[in-house]
Write an enzyme that holds these catalytic residues in place. Structure first.
Site, PDB file in Angstrom:
ATOM      1  N   CYS A   1       0.788  -1.240   0.000  1.00 47.89           N
ATOM      2  CA  CYS A   1       0.000   0.000   0.000  1.00 47.89           C
ATOM      3  C   CYS A   1       0.826   1.300   0.000  1.00 47.89           C
ATOM      4  O   CYS A   1       0.429   2.259  -0.654  1.00 47.89           O
ATOM      5  CB  CYS A   1      -1.059   0.006   1.094  1.00 47.89           C
ATOM      6  SG  CYS A   1      -0.423  -0.252   2.748  1.00 47.89           S
TER       7      CYS A   1
ATOM      8  N   ARG B   1       9.821  -9.316   5.451  1.00 46.96           N
ATOM      9  CA  ARG B   1       9.802  -8.897   6.860  1.00 46.96           C
ATOM     10  C   ARG B   1      10.797  -9.732   7.642  1.00 46.96           C
ATOM     11  O   ARG B   1      10.835 -10.955   7.477  1.00 46.96           O
ATOM     12  CB  ARG B   1       8.414  -9.116   7.469  1.00 46.96           C
ATOM     13  CG  ARG B   1       7.374  -8.301   6.766  1.00 46.96           C
ATOM     14  CD  ARG B   1       6.011  -8.470   7.390  1.00 46.96           C
ATOM     15  NE  ARG B   1       5.070  -7.661   6.650  1.00 46.96           N
ATOM     16  CZ  ARG B   1       3.833  -7.413   7.040  1.00 46.96           C
ATOM     17  NH1 ARG B   1       3.390  -7.919   8.167  1.00 46.96           N
ATOM     18  NH2 ARG B   1       3.049  -6.649   6.309  1.00 46.96           N
TER      19      ARG B   1
ATOM     20  N   GLU C   1      11.292 -11.573  10.440  1.00 44.16           N
ATOM     21  CA  GLU C   1      10.426 -12.133  11.488  1.00 44.16           C
ATOM     22  C   GLU C   1      11.237 -12.749  12.619  1.00 44.16           C
ATOM     23  O   GLU C   1      10.698 -13.047  13.686  1.00 44.16           O
ATOM     24  CB  GLU C   1       9.464 -13.172  10.897  1.00 44.16           C
ATOM     25  CG  GLU C   1       8.447 -12.608   9.919  1.00 44.16           C
ATOM     26  CD  GLU C   1       7.283 -11.878  10.605  1.00 44.16           C
ATOM     27  OE1 GLU C   1       7.281 -11.747  11.837  1.00 44.16           O
ATOM     28  OE2 GLU C   1       6.369 -11.441   9.871  1.00 44.16           O
TER      29      GLU C   1
ATOM     30  N   ARG D   1       4.733 -18.041   8.534  1.00 44.24           N
ATOM     31  CA  ARG D   1       5.413 -16.850   9.052  1.00 44.24           C
ATOM     32  C   ARG D   1       6.842 -16.871   8.541  1.00 44.24           C
ATOM     33  O   ARG D   1       7.714 -17.498   9.108  1.00 44.24           O
ATOM     34  CB  ARG D   1       5.380 -16.776  10.587  1.00 44.24           C
ATOM     35  CG  ARG D   1       5.943 -15.443  11.092  1.00 44.24           C
ATOM     36  CD  ARG D   1       5.787 -15.259  12.575  1.00 44.24           C
ATOM     37  NE  ARG D   1       4.401 -15.104  12.969  1.00 44.24           N
ATOM     38  CZ  ARG D   1       3.698 -13.982  12.841  1.00 44.24           C
ATOM     39  NH1 ARG D   1       4.266 -12.898  12.345  1.00 44.24           N
ATOM     40  NH2 ARG D   1       2.457 -13.936  13.223  1.00 44.24           N
TER      41      ARG D   1
ATOM     42  N   GLU E   1      -2.324  -7.233  -2.402  1.00 39.86           N
ATOM     43  CA  GLU E   1      -2.832  -6.162  -1.556  1.00 39.86           C
ATOM     44  C   GLU E   1      -3.752  -5.255  -2.353  1.00 39.86           C
ATOM     45  O   GLU E   1      -3.317  -4.433  -3.150  1.00 39.86           O
ATOM     46  CB  GLU E   1      -1.721  -5.338  -0.900  1.00 39.86           C
ATOM     47  CG  GLU E   1      -2.370  -4.290   0.004  1.00 39.86           C
ATOM     48  CD  GLU E   1      -1.504  -3.703   1.078  1.00 39.86           C
ATOM     49  OE1 GLU E   1      -0.301  -3.984   1.118  1.00 39.86           O
ATOM     50  OE2 GLU E   1      -2.059  -2.939   1.892  1.00 39.86           O
TER      51      GLU E   1
ATOM     52  N   ASP F   1      -9.773  -8.746  11.249  1.00 44.10           N
ATOM     53  CA  ASP F   1      -8.863  -9.858  10.968  1.00 44.10           C
ATOM     54  C   ASP F   1      -9.675 -11.089  10.595  1.00 44.10           C
ATOM     55  O   ASP F   1     -10.726 -11.341  11.193  1.00 44.10           O
ATOM     56  CB  ASP F   1      -8.048 -10.214  12.220  1.00 44.10           C
ATOM     57  CG  ASP F   1      -6.771  -9.392  12.319  1.00 44.10           C
ATOM     58  OD1 ASP F   1      -6.529  -8.542  11.446  1.00 44.10           O
ATOM     59  OD2 ASP F   1      -6.019  -9.612  13.289  1.00 44.10           O
TER      60      ASP F   1
ATOM     61  N   GLU G   1      -4.031 -15.717  11.700  1.00 40.07           N
ATOM     62  CA  GLU G   1      -4.562 -14.566  10.952  1.00 40.07           C
ATOM     63  C   GLU G   1      -4.127 -14.752   9.502  1.00 40.07           C
ATOM     64  O   GLU G   1      -2.946 -14.740   9.195  1.00 40.07           O
ATOM     65  CB  GLU G   1      -3.992 -13.252  11.497  1.00 40.07           C
ATOM     66  CG  GLU G   1      -4.448 -12.060  10.667  1.00 40.07           C
ATOM     67  CD  GLU G   1      -3.566 -10.822  10.804  1.00 40.07           C
ATOM     68  OE1 GLU G   1      -3.050 -10.554  11.895  1.00 40.07           O
ATOM     69  OE2 GLU G   1      -3.413 -10.120   9.791  1.00 40.07           O
TER      70      GLU G   1
ATOM     71  N   ASN H   1      -6.706  -9.580   6.449  1.00 42.53           N
ATOM     72  CA  ASN H   1      -7.271  -8.481   7.235  1.00 42.53           C
ATOM     73  C   ASN H   1      -7.827  -7.411   6.307  1.00 42.53           C
ATOM     74  O   ASN H   1      -7.637  -7.466   5.092  1.00 42.53           O
ATOM     75  CB  ASN H   1      -6.235  -7.902   8.187  1.00 42.53           C
ATOM     76  CG  ASN H   1      -5.002  -7.424   7.470  1.00 42.53           C
ATOM     77  OD1 ASN H   1      -4.971  -7.324   6.241  1.00 42.53           O
ATOM     78  ND2 ASN H   1      -3.970  -7.129   8.210  1.00 42.53           N
TER      79      ASN H   1
ATOM     80  N   CYS I   1      -6.998  -0.811   2.964  1.00 42.40           N
ATOM     81  CA  CYS I   1      -6.388  -1.927   2.257  1.00 42.40           C
ATOM     82  C   CYS I   1      -6.800  -3.227   2.911  1.00 42.40           C
ATOM     83  O   CYS I   1      -7.277  -3.247   4.038  1.00 42.40           O
ATOM     84  CB  CYS I   1      -4.867  -1.788   2.227  1.00 42.40           C
ATOM     85  SG  CYS I   1      -4.108  -1.666   3.836  1.00 42.40           S
TER      86      CYS I   1
ATOM     87  N   ARG J   1      -0.567 -17.770   3.830  1.00 43.84           N
ATOM     88  CA  ARG J   1      -1.472 -17.969   4.976  1.00 43.84           C
ATOM     89  C   ARG J   1      -2.778 -18.624   4.528  1.00 43.84           C
ATOM     90  O   ARG J   1      -3.316 -19.468   5.224  1.00 43.84           O
ATOM     91  CB  ARG J   1      -1.758 -16.630   5.649  1.00 43.84           C
ATOM     92  CG  ARG J   1      -0.498 -15.998   6.249  1.00 43.84           C
ATOM     93  CD  ARG J   1      -0.525 -16.026   7.747  1.00 43.84           C
ATOM     94  NE  ARG J   1       0.728 -15.550   8.287  1.00 43.84           N
ATOM     95  CZ  ARG J   1       0.848 -14.556   9.166  1.00 43.84           C
ATOM     96  NH1 ARG J   1      -0.224 -13.924   9.594  1.00 43.84           N
ATOM     97  NH2 ARG J   1       2.025 -14.210   9.625  1.00 43.84           N
TER      98      ARG J   1
HETATM   99  P1  ATP Z   1       1.024 -10.971  12.249  1.00 41.24           P
HETATM  100  O1  ATP Z   1       0.349 -10.323  13.411  1.00 41.24           O
HETATM  101  O2  ATP Z   1       0.646 -12.389  12.016  1.00 41.24           O
HETATM  102  O3  ATP Z   1       2.509 -10.722  12.223  1.00 41.24           O
HETATM  103  P2  ATP Z   1       0.648  -8.681  10.691  1.00 41.24           P
HETATM  104  O4  ATP Z   1      -0.304  -7.908  11.503  1.00 41.24           O
HETATM  105  O5  ATP Z   1       2.089  -8.350  10.759  1.00 41.24           O
HETATM  106  O6  ATP Z   1       0.456 -10.242  10.970  1.00 41.24           O
HETATM  107  P3  ATP Z   1      -0.224  -7.435   8.326  1.00 41.24           P
HETATM  108  O7  ATP Z   1       0.848  -6.423   8.333  1.00 41.24           O
HETATM  109  O8  ATP Z   1      -1.573  -7.046   8.705  1.00 41.24           O
HETATM  110  O9  ATP Z   1       0.181  -8.694   9.201  1.00 41.24           O
HETATM  111  O10 ATP Z   1      -0.179  -8.172   6.909  1.00 41.24           O
HETATM  112  C1  ATP Z   1      -1.324  -8.539   6.189  1.00 41.24           C
HETATM  113  C2  ATP Z   1      -1.328  -9.994   5.820  1.00 41.24           C
HETATM  114  O11 ATP Z   1      -0.064 -10.444   5.347  1.00 41.24           O
HETATM  115  C3  ATP Z   1      -1.625 -10.903   7.007  1.00 41.24           C
HETATM  116  O12 ATP Z   1      -2.973 -11.017   7.229  1.00 41.24           O
HETATM  117  C4  ATP Z   1      -1.046 -12.201   6.513  1.00 41.24           C
HETATM  118  O13 ATP Z   1      -1.949 -12.804   5.614  1.00 41.24           O
HETATM  119  C5  ATP Z   1       0.161 -11.782   5.740  1.00 41.24           C
HETATM  120  N1  ATP Z   1       1.427 -11.870   6.495  1.00 41.24           N
HETATM  121  C6  ATP Z   1       1.914 -10.976   7.373  1.00 41.24           C
HETATM  122  N2  ATP Z   1       3.121 -11.366   7.835  1.00 41.24           N
HETATM  123  C7  ATP Z   1       3.412 -12.540   7.222  1.00 41.24           C
HETATM  124  C8  ATP Z   1       4.518 -13.440   7.272  1.00 41.24           C
HETATM  125  N3  ATP Z   1       5.571 -13.197   8.026  1.00 41.24           N
HETATM  126  N4  ATP Z   1       4.480 -14.555   6.507  1.00 41.24           N
HETATM  127  C9  ATP Z   1       3.425 -14.800   5.710  1.00 41.24           C
HETATM  128  N5  ATP Z   1       2.351 -13.989   5.619  1.00 41.24           N
HETATM  129  C10 ATP Z   1       2.328 -12.865   6.355  1.00 41.24           C
HETATM  130 ZN    ZN Z   2      -1.794  -1.921   3.486  1.00 39.45          ZN
HETATM  131 MG    MG Z   3       3.659  -9.144  11.823  1.00 38.64          MG
END
Ligand code: ATP
Ligand code: ZN
Ligand code: MG
Length: 504
Positions: free
Chosen positions: A308, A338, A340, A349, A357, A418, A436, A439, A463, A470
């Site tokens: 976004c 990311r 993680e 994850r 998106e 979510d 999750e 969202n 968005c 996931r």
């Molecule tokens: P989480 O709380 O699980 O870390 P987030 O709040 O960081 O998620 P958002 O930034 O809202 O996630 O990202 C939107 C979407 O991207 C999530 O709903 C999920 O489907 C996906 N997503 C986020 N982080 C990851 C990841 N590390 N691996 C795979 N998919 C991911």
């Molecule tokens: Zn966004």
């Molecule tokens: Mg996260």
């Protein structure tokens, strides 16, 4: 709020001879420019309460309230001194020095722990009274509004101290009810055992072989064909690299600097300059990392964290024609990255994932309606096409989770939803943590920060994240890896599973 600023203005030449005029300027300024901006019905503003003249210097003590910040008063005075003393005495202000700057203000709540901040020499908090000593700021920093941001940051850090202990908002909105569950295995492990995916080559990454790729691509196709196309979303393609100024505007730079991957450019493209490194690589078969450090620049951009920000950037300062509203776009080319770290698990994850998106910009009514439409389409897909057990909850907006505070009231109202799926391999429905897998949010702040306008109406944006890995985890954890067990509407989109290949 009470501000006490002691500062010295150094002129290009002696100003002793102008002592009378300096006094007049100060008396006049106390009456006009140092009161400018104060509402008519209040007594307030800034005031030079003491001054002295010594050689090339004027020492000032300015006292003020929130209506006119003492440092703004100082800058206004500088301008007036230049305007009025320049023509007559041929002098101008060369330097501003802050000798002491004490900002004293009331807090909404008392701090629970000590706080520290850059640019602040001393923070003295007693109960709800906060006193900052910010004598170290230079003129440019004063004129760039550092003082207000320092005060906001103090308040924000204290609010975060209260927020930390609090439970995050989570309110159930919808539940699919129990579905037939085929197995209770972790699909990532099973796919790895079958050779459908391969871990690596670096942390939190996977190589998807044909079978796994087919499943991910089918889910992507389902999202596009069943959700996005029928609602009129149009596809765009953006860059995978996001410059810091964009992330500053979206809040990511302060919200997730610890999760971002950063990009460095080479210092030069000249092959000559790289010769030594190339020689090293040829001889040692290793990359001389210290040399590489010297040959690469400090990052100015990061890799896509979410798509976004660049969609908003692409519309910065634009006026959208009313007939094009709402604008409905989606990006599915650029992976999200990311860091993680300890949280990594399976394909759900990871440090690099694939996501569609969709981003929408429109009036509040348009987006509220779209939100219902999206939820209806998602519900159809999760219930009928994927046939999974899932639920939907209203949660804290993401920037609240990520930066602690900083949301506008209006945004909080619009909120975030979510979508969560039950993962049987994690345990019972009641006790295990659900995943999750998507969202949906609506915000007031991005159209404001990026100055995206319409001809007539106020615009909001939002968005919704479709995390393909996931979705796959949610689906496979409940439905297993055998296409025989998969729902027929899913199989319609799937077609035939590829046969892959055998490794000996
Ligand atoms: P989480 O709380 O699980 O870390 P987030 O709040 O960081 O998620 P958002 O930034 O809202 O996630 O990202 C939107 C979407 O991207 C999530 O709903 C999920 O489907 C996906 N997503 C986020 N982080 C990851 C990841 N590390 N691996 C795979 N998919 C991911
Ligand atoms: Zn966004
Ligand atoms: Mg996260």
């Amino acid at each position: 709020m009470e501000l006490n600023l002691k500062a010295t203005l150094t002129f290009s030449d002696e100003v002793n001879k102008a002592e009378e005029q300096i006094k007049e300027i100060i008396v006049k300024s106390n009456e006009d420019i140092l009161k400018r901006g104060v509402p008519d019905d209040v007594q307030g503003g800034a005031r030079v309460c003491d001054h002295s003249v010594e050689g090339k210097k004027i020492n000032l003590h300015i006292r003020s309230d929130r209506f006119v910040r003492a440092h703004d008063a100082l800058l206004r005075l500088k301008k007036r001194f230049n305007e009025e003393m320049g023509p007559r005495f041929h002098v101008g202000v060369r330097e501003i020095e802050v000798d002491e700057y004490i900002v004293d203000f009331e807090l909404d709540m008392a701090a629970k722990e000590e706080i520290n901040l850059p640019y602040v020499d001393e923070i003295d908090i007693r109960g709800k009274r906060c006193k900052l000593n910010i004598s170290g700021l230079v003129e440019e920093q004063l004129s760039k509004n550092y003082v207000d941001r320092i005060i906001s940051r103090v308040k924000e850090k204290i609010e975060a101290q209260y927020y930390e202990g609090k439970e995050e908002k989570w309110e159930l909105v919808y539940e699919s009810g129990e579905k037939d569950i085929v197995w209770d295995r972790d699909p990532t492990e099973e796919m790895a055992a079958r050779g459908w995916i391969k871990r690596g080559p670096t942390k939190g990454k996977w190589f998807y072989r044909p079978q796994a790729t087919k499943i991910l691509k089918t889910l992507e196709k389902i999202a596009v064909e069943e959700v996005l196309k029928p609602l009129g979303f149009q596809e765009v393609i953006e860059s995978m690299m996001v410059p810091f100024d964009v992330w500053i505007d979206t809040g990511h730079m302060e919200g997730i600097p610890n999760e971002a991957y950063y990009v460095s450019e080479p210092v030069t493209r000249n092959p000559k300059a790289w010769e030594e490194i190339i020689d090293e690589i040829k001889i040692t078969r290793e990359v001389p990392r210290e040399r590489l450090d010297e040959m690469t620049k400090t990052p100015k951009a990061g890799l896509c964290y979410a798509q976004c920000p660049l969609i908003y950037w692409s519309l910065r300062n634009e006026t959208i024609s009313d007939e094009s509203l709402p604008i409905l776009l989606y990006e599915k080319t650029v992976p999200s990255t990311r860091y993680e770290s300890g949280g990594r698990h399976g394909i759900e994850r990871v440090d690099e994932f694939h996501r569609i998106e969709p981003v929408y910009i429109g009036t509040k009514d348009q987006l509220m309606e779209l939100k219902e439409d999206l939820i209806r389409k998602y519900t159809y897909v999760f219930d009928e096409v994927m046939d999974i057990e899932w639920r939907m909850a209203e949660v804290e907006p993401f920037y609240l989770q990520q930066s602690g505070t900083g949301a506008e009231e209006e945004d909080v109202d619009l909120g975030t939803i979510d979508f969560e799926a039950y993962l049987p391999y994690k345990g019972s429905r009641e006790e295990s943590e659900w995943l999750e897998f998507g969202n949906l949010s609506i915000f007031g702040k991005y159209t404001k920060t990026f100055n995206i306008k319409s001809q007539t109406k106020k615009l909001l944006s939002g968005c919704t994240g479709i995390g393909i890995e996931r979705w796959a985890t949610a689906f496979l954890a409940q439905k297993g890896l055998d296409p025989e067990d998969w729902p027929s509407k899913f199989k319609d989109h799937l077609g035939k599973m590829p046969k892959g290949f055998k490794l000996l």
